[in-house]
Design a protein around this motif. Sequence first.
Motif, PDB file in Angstrom:
ATOM      1  N   ASN A 232      39.475  55.115  69.763  1.00 50.17           N
ATOM      2  CA  ASN A 232      38.874  55.649  68.533  1.00 50.17           C
ATOM      3  C   ASN A 232      38.024  54.292  68.066  1.00 50.17           C
ATOM      4  OD1 ASN A 232      37.582  56.557  66.189  1.00 50.17           O
ATOM      5  ND2 ASN A 232      39.547  57.573  65.544  1.00 50.17           N
ATOM      6  N   THR A 233      37.098  53.950  68.881  1.00 51.99           N
ATOM      7  CA  THR A 233      36.454  52.604  68.529  1.00 51.99           C
ATOM      8  C   THR A 233      35.819  52.586  67.210  1.00 51.99           C
ATOM      9  OG1 THR A 233      34.518  53.123  69.691  1.00 51.99           O
ATOM     10  CG2 THR A 233      36.145  51.954  70.912  1.00 51.99           C
ATOM     11  N   ARG A 234      35.238  53.640  66.704  1.00 49.91           N
ATOM     12  CA  ARG A 234      34.719  53.833  65.473  1.00 49.91           C
ATOM     13  C   ARG A 234      35.753  53.719  64.087  1.00 49.91           C
ATOM     14  NH1 ARG A 234      30.083  58.648  65.178  1.00 49.91           N
ATOM     15  NH2 ARG A 234      28.384  57.051  65.216  1.00 49.91           N
ATOM     16  N   SER A 235      36.891  54.231  64.293  1.00 53.38           N
ATOM     17  CA  SER A 235      37.759  53.938  63.321  1.00 53.38           C
ATOM     18  C   SER A 235      38.290  52.693  63.250  1.00 53.38           C
ATOM     19  CB  SER A 235      39.086  55.062  63.492  1.00 53.38           C
ATOM     20  OG  SER A 235      39.761  55.109  62.556  1.00 53.38           O
ATOM     21  N   VAL A 236      38.588  52.057  64.520  1.00 52.54           N
ATOM     22  CA  VAL A 236      38.970  50.704  64.834  1.00 52.54           C
ATOM     23  C   VAL A 236      37.835  49.858  63.788  1.00 52.54           C
ATOM     24  CG1 VAL A 236      39.282  48.643  66.083  1.00 52.54           C
ATOM     25  CG2 VAL A 236      40.490  51.075  66.689  1.00 52.54           C
ATOM     26  N   ALA A 237      36.690  49.948  64.275  1.00 53.95           N
ATOM     27  CA  ALA A 237      35.694  49.069  63.558  1.00 53.95           C
ATOM     28  C   ALA A 237      35.352  49.363  62.025  1.00 53.95           C
ATOM     29  CB  ALA A 237      34.239  49.562  64.070  1.00 53.95           C
ATOM     30  N   LEU A 238      35.836  50.684  61.628  1.00 58.09           N
ATOM     31  CA  LEU A 238      35.845  50.732  59.974  1.00 58.09           C
ATOM     32  C   LEU A 238      36.815  49.925  59.539  1.00 58.09           C
ATOM     33  CD1 LEU A 238      35.190  52.472  57.499  1.00 58.09           C
ATOM     34  CD2 LEU A 238      36.988  54.210  58.371  1.00 58.09           C
ATOM     35  N   PHE A 239      38.005  49.865  59.890  1.00 56.27           N
ATOM     36  CA  PHE A 239      39.174  49.173  59.290  1.00 56.27           C
ATOM     37  C   PHE A 239      38.906  47.636  59.331  1.00 56.27           C
ATOM     38  CE2 PHE A 239      40.883  53.287  59.056  1.00 56.27           C
ATOM     39  CZ  PHE A 239      41.569  53.260  57.598  1.00 56.27           C
ATOM     40  N   GLU A 240      38.445  47.160  60.701  1.00 62.61           N
ATOM     41  CA  GLU A 240      38.214  45.890  60.738  1.00 62.61           C
ATOM     42  C   GLU A 240      37.009  45.245  59.711  1.00 62.61           C
ATOM     43  OE1 GLU A 240      37.419  45.289  64.797  1.00 62.61           O
ATOM     44  OE2 GLU A 240      39.614  45.112  65.296  1.00 62.61           O
ATOM     45  N   ARG A 241      36.042  46.045  59.637  1.00 65.02           N
ATOM     46  CA  ARG A 241      34.986  46.087  58.647  1.00 65.02           C
ATOM     47  C   ARG A 241      35.529  45.931  57.267  1.00 65.02           C
ATOM     48  NH1 ARG A 241      31.898  49.294  60.788  1.00 65.02           N
ATOM     49  NH2 ARG A 241      32.561  51.187  59.635  1.00 65.02           N
ATOM     50  N   LEU A 242      36.444  46.336  57.068  1.00 66.20           N
ATOM     51  CA  LEU A 242      37.051  46.640  55.745  1.00 66.20           C
ATOM     52  C   LEU A 242      38.120  45.316  55.413  1.00 66.20           C
ATOM     53  CD1 LEU A 242      36.941  50.306  54.901  1.00 66.20           C
ATOM     54  CD2 LEU A 242      35.743  48.427  53.696  1.00 66.20           C
ATOM     55  N   GLY A 243      38.297  44.505  56.439  1.00 65.14           N
ATOM     56  CA  GLY A 243      39.365  43.380  56.247  1.00 65.14           C
ATOM     57  C   GLY A 243      40.752  43.510  56.729  1.00 65.14           C
ATOM     58  N   PHE A 244      40.870  44.975  57.427  1.00 59.90           N
ATOM     59  CA  PHE A 244      42.267  44.852  57.811  1.00 59.90           C
ATOM     60  C   PHE A 244      42.576  44.120  59.179  1.00 59.90           C
ATOM     61  CE2 PHE A 244      41.715  48.625  55.185  1.00 59.90           C
ATOM     62  CZ  PHE A 244      42.890  49.406  54.807  1.00 59.90           C
ATOM     63  N   GLN A 245      43.619  43.712  59.259  1.00 57.44           N
ATOM     64  CA  GLN A 245      44.179  43.127  60.592  1.00 57.44           C
ATOM     65  C   GLN A 245      45.019  43.859  61.341  1.00 57.44           C
ATOM     66  OE1 GLN A 245      43.104  39.523  60.675  1.00 57.44           O
ATOM     67  NE2 GLN A 245      42.180  40.236  59.113  1.00 57.44           N
ATOM     68  N   ARG A 246      44.488  43.787  62.718  1.00 57.96           N
ATOM     69  CA  ARG A 246      45.746  44.379  63.918  1.00 57.96           C
ATOM     70  C   ARG A 246      46.698  43.760  63.705  1.00 57.96           C
ATOM     71  NH1 ARG A 246      42.814  45.852  69.364  1.00 57.96           N
ATOM     72  NH2 ARG A 246      44.804  46.992  70.330  1.00 57.96           N
ATOM     73  N   GLU A 247      47.861  44.614  63.593  1.00 62.81           N
ATOM     74  CA  GLU A 247      49.235  43.955  63.640  1.00 62.81           C
ATOM     75  C   GLU A 247      50.001  44.372  64.615  1.00 62.81           C
ATOM     76  OE1 GLU A 247      51.039  44.898  59.928  1.00 62.81           O
ATOM     77  OE2 GLU A 247      49.956  42.975  58.934  1.00 62.81           O
TER      78      GLU A 247
END
Length: 186
Positions: free
Chosen positions: A141-156
């Motif tokens: 779900n690349t759109r959701s991944v991009a949304l959270f990354e855009r808002l500063g979320f880090q992949r953990e």
Amino acid sequence: MTESAFIPIRTDRLVLRRFAARDAGAFRAYRDDPEVARWQGWDGCSREEAEAFVASMEAAAYGLPGRWFQVAVADRADDRLLGDIGIHILAGEPRLVELGVTFASGAQGRGHATEALDALIRRLFAAEARHRLQASIDPRNTRSVALFERLGFQREAHFRRSVWARGEWCDDVVYALLAEERTGAP
């Protein structure tokens, strides 16, 4: 921290508010869209299910640990439902929050989810003193991944084939954002 009222949040283009009976048709339409449902835990939505869900969210208390609360995201100009954001305050530690985002196909790609989620994040950290927000996402779900990354979320984390959904084992990635990363204060 618990409370029962969800005070609406207004942005330039949107209002985040409780669900209302008038939202049932639009809610059903996007929940019944196979492209939207592909990344979610449901397979369509009947009229009865939509009406029951909307009624349950109209009456639900906001901020109860262990319970999901869905916030309706509507167009500020005409109050048309565009999507929703799920908030799950964890039962064992109410300063930890899980988020989920669903928007109608026609509302995607216009910055609505970014604008809505950004406003909600500010409230969760500043007004509610939450410590950590997280989201669990299928990495396809690349759109959701991009949304959270855009808002500063880090992949953990990336859990391989850890979720059974739609007849297949799916990967799950966890994104998180700490209050101090957003506000600068520990």
